[in-house]
Write an enzyme that holds these catalytic residues in place. Structure first.
Site, PDB file in Angstrom:
ATOM      1  N   GLU A 165       0.811  -1.220   0.000  1.00 16.10           N
ATOM      2  CA  GLU A 165       0.000   0.000   0.000  1.00 16.10           C
ATOM      3  C   GLU A 165       0.845   1.273   0.000  1.00 16.10           C
ATOM      4  OE1 GLU A 165      -2.894  -0.030   3.131  1.00 16.10           O
ATOM      5  OE2 GLU A 165      -3.730  -1.946   2.544  1.00 16.10           O
ATOM      6  N   GLU A 348      -5.076  -8.671   1.149  1.00 12.84           N
ATOM      7  CA  GLU A 348      -5.665  -8.269   2.437  1.00 12.84           C
ATOM      8  C   GLU A 348      -7.151  -8.026   2.225  1.00 12.84           C
ATOM      9  OE1 GLU A 348      -4.217  -4.794   4.525  1.00 12.84           O
ATOM     10  OE2 GLU A 348      -2.145  -5.449   4.231  1.00 12.84           O
TER      11      GLU A 348
HETATM   12  O1  IFM Z   1      -3.972  -2.600   9.233  1.00 14.01           O
HETATM   13  C1  IFM Z   1      -3.966  -2.181   7.923  1.00 14.01           C
HETATM   14  C2  IFM Z   1      -2.759  -2.737   7.194  1.00 14.01           C
HETATM   15  O2  IFM Z   1      -1.572  -2.388   7.804  1.00 14.01           O
HETATM   16  C3  IFM Z   1      -2.728  -2.220   5.769  1.00 14.01           C
HETATM   17  N1  IFM Z   1      -3.994  -2.430   5.130  1.00 14.01           N
HETATM   18  C4  IFM Z   1      -5.186  -2.035   5.801  1.00 14.01           C
HETATM   19  C5  IFM Z   1      -5.200  -2.639   7.189  1.00 14.01           C
HETATM   20  C6  IFM Z   1      -6.505  -2.266   7.921  1.00 14.01           C
HETATM   21  O3  IFM Z   1      -6.648  -0.885   7.993  1.00 14.01           O
END
Ligand code: IFM
Length: 443
Positions: A165, A348
């Site tokens: 990200e 994720e």
């Molecule tokens: O916790 C975060 C993670 O570090 C990166 N993606 C989103 C998750 C939830 O906000």
């Protein structure tokens, strides 16, 4: 209805070093930008600190026990740069290397594929003092760090991710929401440009090493849609959010080459274009083995209420309403607009609960199950449409340090007791384990 997934579909869970390890100053590790940011009063919800987090630095075996209980085929975690090279560019820390060697050995012993991210937001603070991502020297600092990782862990990692990200850097340098807490858009744009160069050089290095494992990048997509299609203000807001302050900033240079027209115009209008040298776009656009999509929600933009929706939090784009069905559209966009032809992983996906004293209701997380079913239903449909998605990682294995939201936002399949550090499976953990065993679920 039954939703069955393809054979060999990879089910996993994800975490990140800064959110679970704790032990920020043990065995040679030095401060990251988050350690420093969290120490500034008012920056983190409730004044929470990541100093202990899930104590994974001391509880690796326990983490792996949970992975085994879930039956996951893969574990996505990240290396902490300040644990491997404490000042970012000097001596390699043997104790840091040993920690991850132990984790990888445990994963191998249990036949769990390792999916490891080189950078999940924890820049060594010593590098930030030297300009951090804004200093083009970061390209050589990061490439050296990548080389240390590849030389030490190489093919023990099945899937290498350069960055998780990259937008976090925008949030941290342009919006002041994340570490290092700066709000300078011109500087931030240079940071993002340099970050993409770091990615490209790390991939080139990986190729030179002729490893058998695979390499990719994770870009989160929170696609914005106009609340009133055709309305000029809503359309403009969604376009800006997607192209100039969202996924388009990365997907365009990574997969199509160069910055999009909308972003280039935006740079010009605001006088914030980064310095672009000859060959930069070619460096950024390296052939990848896979693309990791972090998907949480689709967002509906209504210009009339846009200001109200802006809020700081764990993930600053969280909104109360869920549009999980948008995953299918996002996957189509990746294929059709960005021409992504390589395998995709949902690297994720998850949903937070708000911390509270009532343990019973936190453990009875039917809402998480329902949300995940919504996402997986859309994913199932996209796979049936022919999109090549090879796996899904739930965020997260256990409740952990949710950045500026501190410990109040609980994303875990396992509950973490902040006092005793005990980890207790929630209802969703049992549901996810069954889904993995059966490679599908009843909708
Ligand atoms: O916790 C975060 C993670 O570090 C990166 N993606 C989103 C998750 C939830 O906000």
């Amino acid at each position: 209805m039954r939703y069955q997934f393809p054979d060999n579909f990879i089910w996993g869970v994800a975490t990140a070093a800064a959110q679970i390890e704790g032990a920020p100053f043990e065995d040679g590790r030095q401060a990251s930008i988050w350690d420093v940011f969290c120490a500034i009063p008012g920056k983190i919800n409730r004044g929470d600190r990541p100093d202990v987090a899930c104590d994974s630095y001391h509880r690796l075996e326990k983490d792996v026990e949970m992975l085994k209980a879930l039956g996951v085929r893969s574990y996505r975690f990240s290396f902490a740069w300040p644990r491997i090279i404490p000042d970012g560019k000097g001596e390699v820390n043997p104790q840091g290397v040993a920690y991850y060697k132990k984790l990888l050995a445990l994963l191998k012993e249990n036949d769990i594929k390792a999916n490891a991210t080189m950078y999940h937001w924890d820049l060594p603070y010593a590098l930030q003092i030297q300009g951090g991502f804004g200093n083009r020297e970061i390209v050589s600092w990061f490439t050296r760090y990548a080389e240390v990782l590849l030389d030490n862990f190489g093919d023990d990692v099945d899937y290498w991710v350069t960055f998780n990200e990259p937008i976090s850097v925008y949030a941290g340098y342009a919006q002041g929401l994340f570490a290092p807490g700066l709000a300078d858009e011109k500087y931030a744009r240079q940071c993002l440009h340099n970050l993409l160069l770091c990615h490209g050089e790390a991939v080139r290095l990986f190729r030179r090493k002729r490893l058998k494992s695979k390499i990719g990048i994770v870009v989160d997509v929170w696609k914005h849609y106009p609340a009133r299609p055709g309305n000029q203000d809503d359309e403009a807001l969604a376009l800006y959010s997607n192209e100039c302050a969202g996924y388009g900033m990365f997907l365009h240079p990574l997969f199509l080459g160069g910055y999009s027209e909308a972003l280039t115009d935006y740079f010009r209008e605001h006088g914030i274009a980064p310095e672009i040298r000859e060959g930069d776009f070619e460096t950024m656009r390296q052939p990848l083995d896979f693309y990791g999509l972090n998907f949480y929600n689709g967002l509906i933009d209504d210009a009339r209420v846009a200001e109200e929706k802006k809020k700081a939090g764990g993930n600053f784009q969280d909104r109360p309403e869920n549009h999980t069905e948008k995953l299918r559209d996002v996957l189509h966009m990746l294929k059709e607009k960005y021409r992504i032809q390589i395998p995709i992983f949902i690297s994720e996906n998850g949903v937070p609960q708000t911390d509270g004293p009532d343990l019973e209701s936190l453990l009875d997380d039917q809402e998480r199950i329902d949300y995940t079913k919504g996402v997986l239903t859309a994913l199932h449909a996209a796979i049936a449409d022919g999109i090549d998605v090879r796996g899904y990682y739930h965020w997260s294995l256990m409740d952990n340090f949710e950045w500026t939201a501190g410990y109040e936002a609980r994303y875990g399949l396992y509950y973490r007791d902040y006092q005793t550090l005990e980890r207790i499976p929630k209802k969703s953990a049992g549901w996810y384990a069954q889904l993995i065993r059966e490679n599908g679920f009843e909708g």
